[in-house]
Design an enzyme around this catalytic site. Structure first.
Site, PDB file in Angstrom:
ATOM      1  N   ASP B   7       0.868  -1.174   0.000  1.00  0.00           N
ATOM      2  CA  ASP B   7       0.000   0.000   0.000  1.00  0.00           C
ATOM      3  C   ASP B   7       0.915   1.237   0.000  1.00  0.00           C
ATOM      4  O   ASP B   7       2.087   1.151   0.370  1.00  0.00           O
ATOM      5  CB  ASP B   7      -0.864  -0.040   1.263  1.00  0.00           C
ATOM      6  CG  ASP B   7      -1.769   1.173   1.397  1.00  0.00           C
ATOM      7  OD1 ASP B   7      -2.183   1.729   0.365  1.00  0.00           O
ATOM      8  OD2 ASP B   7      -2.055   1.560   2.552  1.00  0.00           O
ATOM      9  N   GLU B   9      -0.157   5.101   0.765  1.00  0.00           N
ATOM     10  CA  GLU B   9      -0.384   6.125   1.799  1.00  0.00           C
ATOM     11  C   GLU B   9      -0.419   5.500   3.200  1.00  0.00           C
ATOM     12  O   GLU B   9      -0.991   4.447   3.398  1.00  0.00           O
ATOM     13  CB  GLU B   9      -1.694   6.863   1.497  1.00  0.00           C
ATOM     14  CG  GLU B   9      -1.587   7.699   0.219  1.00  0.00           C
ATOM     15  CD  GLU B   9      -2.904   8.343  -0.181  1.00  0.00           C
ATOM     16  OE1 GLU B   9      -3.299   9.318   0.453  1.00  0.00           O
ATOM     17  OE2 GLU B   9      -3.525   7.837  -1.135  1.00  0.00           O
ATOM     18  N   GLU B  15      -0.856  10.440   4.244  1.00  0.00           N
ATOM     19  CA  GLU B  15      -2.136  10.482   3.525  1.00  0.00           C
ATOM     20  C   GLU B  15      -2.217  11.792   2.730  1.00  0.00           C
ATOM     21  O   GLU B  15      -2.195  12.884   3.305  1.00  0.00           O
ATOM     22  CB  GLU B  15      -3.305  10.416   4.524  1.00  0.00           C
ATOM     23  CG  GLU B  15      -3.414   9.114   5.284  1.00  0.00           C
ATOM     24  CD  GLU B  15      -3.965   7.968   4.442  1.00  0.00           C
ATOM     25  OE1 GLU B  15      -4.703   8.226   3.464  1.00  0.00           O
ATOM     26  OE2 GLU B  15      -3.627   6.817   4.756  1.00  0.00           O
ATOM     27  N   ARG B  46     -15.156  15.698  -2.090  1.00  0.00           N
ATOM     28  CA  ARG B  46     -13.818  16.299  -2.214  1.00  0.00           C
ATOM     29  C   ARG B  46     -13.708  17.150  -3.486  1.00  0.00           C
ATOM     30  O   ARG B  46     -13.217  18.281  -3.453  1.00  0.00           O
ATOM     31  CB  ARG B  46     -12.737  15.199  -2.271  1.00  0.00           C
ATOM     32  CG  ARG B  46     -12.437  14.560  -0.929  1.00  0.00           C
ATOM     33  CD  ARG B  46     -11.535  13.332  -1.105  1.00  0.00           C
ATOM     34  NE  ARG B  46     -11.107  12.793   0.182  1.00  0.00           N
ATOM     35  CZ  ARG B  46     -10.525  11.611   0.323  1.00  0.00           C
ATOM     36  NH1 ARG B  46     -10.317  10.824  -0.727  1.00  0.00           N
ATOM     37  NH2 ARG B  46     -10.137  11.197   1.520  1.00  0.00           N
ATOM     38  N   SER B  90      -2.461   1.266  -5.023  1.00  0.00           N
ATOM     39  CA  SER B  90      -2.980   2.386  -4.243  1.00  0.00           C
ATOM     40  C   SER B  90      -4.308   2.892  -4.788  1.00  0.00           C
ATOM     41  O   SER B  90      -4.601   2.753  -5.976  1.00  0.00           O
ATOM     42  CB  SER B  90      -1.946   3.521  -4.272  1.00  0.00           C
ATOM     43  OG  SER B  90      -2.486   4.693  -3.735  1.00  0.00           O
ATOM     44  N   ASP B  91      -5.108   3.493  -3.910  1.00  0.00           N
ATOM     45  CA  ASP B  91      -6.349   4.137  -4.352  1.00  0.00           C
ATOM     46  C   ASP B  91      -6.102   5.590  -4.738  1.00  0.00           C
ATOM     47  O   ASP B  91      -7.041   6.329  -5.019  1.00  0.00           O
ATOM     48  CB  ASP B  91      -7.401   4.074  -3.236  1.00  0.00           C
ATOM     49  CG  ASP B  91      -7.885   2.651  -3.014  1.00  0.00           C
ATOM     50  OD1 ASP B  91      -7.849   1.863  -3.971  1.00  0.00           O
ATOM     51  OD2 ASP B  91      -8.282   2.337  -1.873  1.00  0.00           O
ATOM     52  N   LYS B 133      -6.760  -3.260  -5.528  1.00  0.00           N
ATOM     53  CA  LYS B 133      -5.690  -3.847  -4.713  1.00  0.00           C
ATOM     54  C   LYS B 133      -5.748  -5.369  -4.742  1.00  0.00           C
ATOM     55  O   LYS B 133      -4.728  -6.043  -4.887  1.00  0.00           O
ATOM     56  CB  LYS B 133      -5.794  -3.347  -3.277  1.00  0.00           C
ATOM     57  CG  LYS B 133      -5.546  -1.855  -3.160  1.00  0.00           C
ATOM     58  CD  LYS B 133      -5.447  -1.425  -1.718  1.00  0.00           C
ATOM     59  CE  LYS B 133      -5.287   0.082  -1.644  1.00  0.00           C
ATOM     60  NZ  LYS B 133      -4.504   0.511  -0.504  1.00  0.00           N
ATOM     61  N   ASP B 152      -2.283  -1.100   5.701  1.00  0.00           N
ATOM     62  CA  ASP B 152      -2.536  -0.602   7.058  1.00  0.00           C
ATOM     63  C   ASP B 152      -4.004  -0.394   7.392  1.00  0.00           C
ATOM     64  O   ASP B 152      -4.336  -0.079   8.530  1.00  0.00           O
ATOM     65  CB  ASP B 152      -1.823   0.739   7.260  1.00  0.00           C
ATOM     66  CG  ASP B 152      -2.537   1.851   6.502  1.00  0.00           C
ATOM     67  OD1 ASP B 152      -2.767   1.683   5.284  1.00  0.00           O
ATOM     68  OD2 ASP B 152      -2.896   2.854   7.138  1.00  0.00           O
ATOM     69  N   ASN B 155      -9.297  -0.969   3.593  1.00  0.00           N
ATOM     70  CA  ASN B 155      -9.306  -1.172   2.136  1.00  0.00           C
ATOM     71  C   ASN B 155      -8.130  -2.040   1.654  1.00  0.00           C
ATOM     72  O   ASN B 155      -8.018  -2.342   0.467  1.00  0.00           O
ATOM     73  CB  ASN B 155      -9.350   0.166   1.382  1.00  0.00           C
ATOM     74  CG  ASN B 155      -8.097   0.990   1.586  1.00  0.00           C
ATOM     75  OD1 ASN B 155      -7.230   0.639   2.384  1.00  0.00           O
ATOM     76  ND2 ASN B 155      -7.997   2.088   0.865  1.00  0.00           N
TER      77      ASN B 155
END
Lengths: 200, 200
Positions: B7, B9, B15, B46, B90-91, B133, B152, B155
């Site tokens: 992963d 972030e 982040e 966002r 990663s997202d 992922k 972590d 997700n």
């Protein structure tokens, strides 16, 4: 999103077995799939020659470590990696790549591996995935990418066919004629100008 | 051969949206899937906030460009890349990664992308692959690798489950309890000592 899938030897670095043949002064190591089309037979022959000459993986790594990328390859590759999801798919072996990777700034290379005994002698090799180059393109497509594949020889054709865009890099004249469906380029500048069109 | 799937972030860098919120002094950008579990809803919120504040992709990239890897992340990642086929899943969005990649020496990052208009305003986003992922682990397995996945948060769980070895990196206490089947580590040193056992 576009991904770029590159061949390694003759596209970014010289042919490793050719370098080994020259540096070790062992002519038999010069044989390629052009002379022995059956890859397994060729590899067994190569490994036999290494054993006969009492050569360990460490002896080969010392030479491979010094192989320099082709002229312009590093800056070309850096540029590709800045602009695309970039992977290299190769028939070479991780034990070679491990000492060579630094020269190209450690791109991802999907490759095979050797079977090495405790003393360091290469006893065999392991094909990670049959038709590995083709599989790499399939995996990238599965992950949602459109794929540009770049290679120079017959073992790259399946990968070029499976890709959305296939490009031949400095192919032998014969191949250029045989596969008119693929764009053919003769240097990194030309290659870059094609790739530029796919930057999103 | 073992591949490592990481992963990004909170594992290698901070982040990104948290950094943006702080630097732009826009509290609403601090919201995460903890507050708005529906990712699509969260992203629309966002992007609305960005438009309301007249912020273009270039404004965000200026900030993202300066994000530093977490302490020790770069040397840890360099070591992993020397020893394993290494990918990051990663997202995050390629437009962020593009300006950030240099800081981590351009590893391969499978991520999503924004839809940006001619003026530079972000009009939407594109999920390259659903459950990306998890799909990355599947693709690596398809390519013949055994996979160690490291993440972590929630997700990452599907990815950790699909891998041969799943490791939680500095997870919240709650997650550690909830997923006792995964090893949990609290720093790169511990993580490295686990990975060392898988070097072939």
């Amino acid at each position: 999103m576009w991904a770029v899938c590159l061949d390694l030897e003759s596209v970014l670095i010289p042919e490793i077995w050719q370098v080994l043949a020259k540096k070790l002064k062992i002519n038999e190591l010069k044989l390629t799939t052009r002379e022995i089309p059956d890859f397994d037979l060729l590899m067994k022959r190569r490994l036999d020659v290494l054993l006969t000459n009492n050569l360990k993986i460490q002896d080969l790594q010392k030479i491979v470590k010094k192989i320099k990328p082709l002229n312009g390859a590093l800056s070309f590759l850096n540029w590709v990696r800045e602009n695309f999801l970039t992977v290299i798919s190769s028939d070479t072996f991780f034990e070679f790549w491990k000492v060579l990777g630094k020269r190209l700034n450690y791109p991802v290379v999907f490759c095979n591996s050797f079977e090495i005994d405790k003393k360091g002698f290469i006893r065999g090799y392991k094909i990670r995935k049959k038709n590995g180059k083709l599989a790499t393109v399939k995996a990238l497509k599965f992950l949602g990418y459109k794929v540009i594949a770049i290679g120079d020889s017959y073992n790259d054709i399946a990968m070029l066919r499976a890709a959305d865009v296939g490009i031949l890099f400095k192919p032998p004249k014969k191949m250029k004629k045989e596969f008119p469906q693929f764009r053919s380029v003769s240097n990194y500048r030309e290659l870059r100008s094609i790739l530029e069109k796919y930057i999103s």
